[in-house]
Design an enzyme around this catalytic site. Structure first.
Site, short mmCIF file in Angstrom:
data_model
loop_
_atom_site.label_atom_id
_atom_site.label_comp_id
_atom_site.label_asym_id
_atom_site.label_seq_id
_atom_site.Cartn_x
_atom_site.Cartn_y
_atom_site.Cartn_z
N CYS A 133 0.75 -1.17 -0.10
CA CYS A 133 -0.02 0.06 0.01
C CYS A 133 0.97 1.27 -0.09
CB CYS A 133 -1.14 0.01 1.29
SG CYS A 133 -0.22 0.05 2.84
N HIS A 140 -2.16 0.74 7.52
CA HIS A 140 -2.56 0.92 5.91
C HIS A 140 -2.27 2.42 5.47
CE1 HIS A 140 -4.40 -0.23 2.08
NE2 HIS A 140 -5.14 0.63 2.34
N ASN A 194 -8.05 4.76 -1.98
CA ASN A 194 -7.71 3.48 -1.66
C ASN A 194 -6.79 2.74 -2.66
OD1 ASN A 194 -7.04 1.56 0.40
ND2 ASN A 194 -8.95 1.03 0.71
#
Length: 467
Positions: free
Chosen positions: A92, A386, A408
């Site tokens: 991520c 994250h 995202n």
């Protein structure tokens, strides 16, 4: 006779199980009776047991008063871009960093769009982390195996997690390539098996290097053997991720897919200059909100970097008010930001909506969950898990944030067309770090950032890599 004694002993243990616990601190028979007597047994409690046994805890704890239609309006929003998908990987941090680079590039060119190859940079990230492990083992080879720092290396020889510091160091050293030039592979999108195999090999190599140092081998011999070991790791990575390209031909396209100009030949470093314009290092600062530590102090996480010759994770600790002001200034100027969160807390995954009032777990279990942010960090109950790209904010009449939006990397079908909406109260509780271009940082904060950093251990609960 011995058999009869054994049977008698077993029978007594079965008849008096709680009585066998006699040490202070154990569950005694008296304590167990008190625990059992404290339990409720009303019809409502029995119904609750049946409900929890047959349903998702989140579904039962959901605050229905907070489950209405979402307000998707934002007063200030950066340009939209395609949503990416990290698949079953912990990259991520790289996807978020690339989103920032793509956003900056689109703002600079106004018409051109680019998809960058995560597979390319991931190859170099893994090779550099392998070297970081092996050299760390050599540097600490005279310490015992149960030393905390030695265990730090052997516990996690390699991983696919990271921070924006890795994006800055790796791109400056190895450049960038378009996704069209080096596509994803099964192992780049599903990293667990490859990571376990490489980690196992590295641990084996680490023991061998420790033995060489113990045997008094000269540094040049150790370095030669480390280079040979990295050659084996390189082969494992090339077989699973593909060997990185050295030169390629590419033509940019606009947002409609139309080619702009003739194709050009690039090296990865030349393409990096074309996209980023200049090295990222020196253009940004990382800020964090850690209420356990004094604010306006700068910290550096020891041994936390992606390349041995790169930069440790360095940040200035700030109150949320200061962090929000810089984030708002960046978004108002059209610049996206790297940010990271404890994304699993109070997240309505179906709607892609994070709010502290989404679930009432306390009412469901007849208790309270009363730790504040500092207590949650200190007890490993909360921390950054994250990274996502901060892309929009909704301000009230006084210029204060009401809610935020992030892009995202879980695919375009997730949440709000691939994005997530966060209330400001959730943002303040579960946002941990932000990367800000220096142009949006006030002088007093820049001055604080340039202090000599206080070194902190990488085992700290807040300094886990974003995944």
């Amino acid at each position: 006779m011995n058999q009869r004694i054994s049977l008698l002993t077993l029978a007594m243990a079965i008849a008096f199980p709680a009585a066998a616990q006699t040490n202070d601190g154990g569950i005694s028979a008296q304590m167990l009776r008190e625990i059992e007597q404290s339990q409720k047994s009303s019809p409502a409690d029995r119904a609750l047991v049946n409900a929890i046994a047959s349903n998702s805890i989140d579904n039962l704890a959901m605050n229905r008063a907070n489950a209405g239609e979402l307000d998707t309006y934002f007063s200030d929003e950066t340009k939209s871009q395609t949503i990416t998908d990290q698949q079953s990987s912990g990259r991520c941090w790289m996807f978020t960093g690339f989103n920032v680079l793509r956003g900056n590039f689109a703002q600079k060119t106004d018409s051109l769009r680019i998809e960058l190859s995560h597979g390319y940079l991931f190859f170099w990230d893994q090779l550099e982390k392998a070297n970081l492990f092996l050299q760390g083992v050599v540097d600490n080879a005279k310490k015992p195996m149960d030393d905390q720092r030695v265990q730090f290396f052997f516990k996690n020889p390699i991983s696919d997690g990271g921070t924006f510091c890795g994006v800055a160091d790796l791109t400056e050293k190895y450049g960038l390539v378009p996704k069209a030039v080096m596509a994803e592979t099964f192992s780049s999108e599903n990293t667990s098996r490859m990571s376990r195999l490489v980690s196992s090999k590295l641990r084996e190599f680490g023991l061998q290097l420790r033995q060489m140092v113990a045997d008094g081998k000269k540094p040049v011999a150790v370095r030669t053997e480390k280079t040979r070991m990295l050659g084996e790791v390189y082969r494992m990575l090339a077989l699973t991720l593909g060997e990185p390209v050295k030169q390629f031909t590419y033509a940019f396209k606009d947002k409609n897919g139309k080619q702009i100009g003739p194709p050009k030949t690039y090296t990865p470093q030349e393409f990096y200059k074309e996209v980023a314009g200049a090295p990222l290092n020196g253009t940004f600062i990382m800020v964090m909100n850690d209420p356990r530590r004094p604010y306006y102090k700068t910290y550096e996480v020891e041994y936390d970097r992606h390349t041995y010759d790169g930069h440790n994770w360095k940040y200035v600790n700030l109150p949320m008010d200061d962090i929000e002001k810089m984030a708002i200034a960046s978004i108002k100027d059209g610049r996206k930001l790297y940010s990271s969160y404890d994304v699993g807390k109070m997240l309505d995954r179906k709607r892609g909506y994070a709010d502290t009032e989404n679930f009432d777990y306390g009412a469901l279990f007849g208790t309270t969950f009363g730790m504040d942010k500092a207590q949650r960090i200190a007890t490993f109950d909360s921390g950054s898990t994250h990274a996502m790209t901060l892309s929009a904010v909704d301000l009230d009449a006084d210029g204060k944030a009401k809610k935020w939006k992030v892009e995202n990397s879980w695919g375009g079908e997730w949440g709000q067309k691939g994005s997530m909406i966060m209330t400001d109260r959730w943002f303040r509780e579960y946002m941990f770090r932000l990367v800000v271009d220096k142009k949006y940082v006030p002088e007093d904060i820049l001055k604080a950032y340039n202090q000599k950093p206080i070194m902190v251990a990488p085992e700290d609960p807040l300094f886990q890599a974003d995944e």
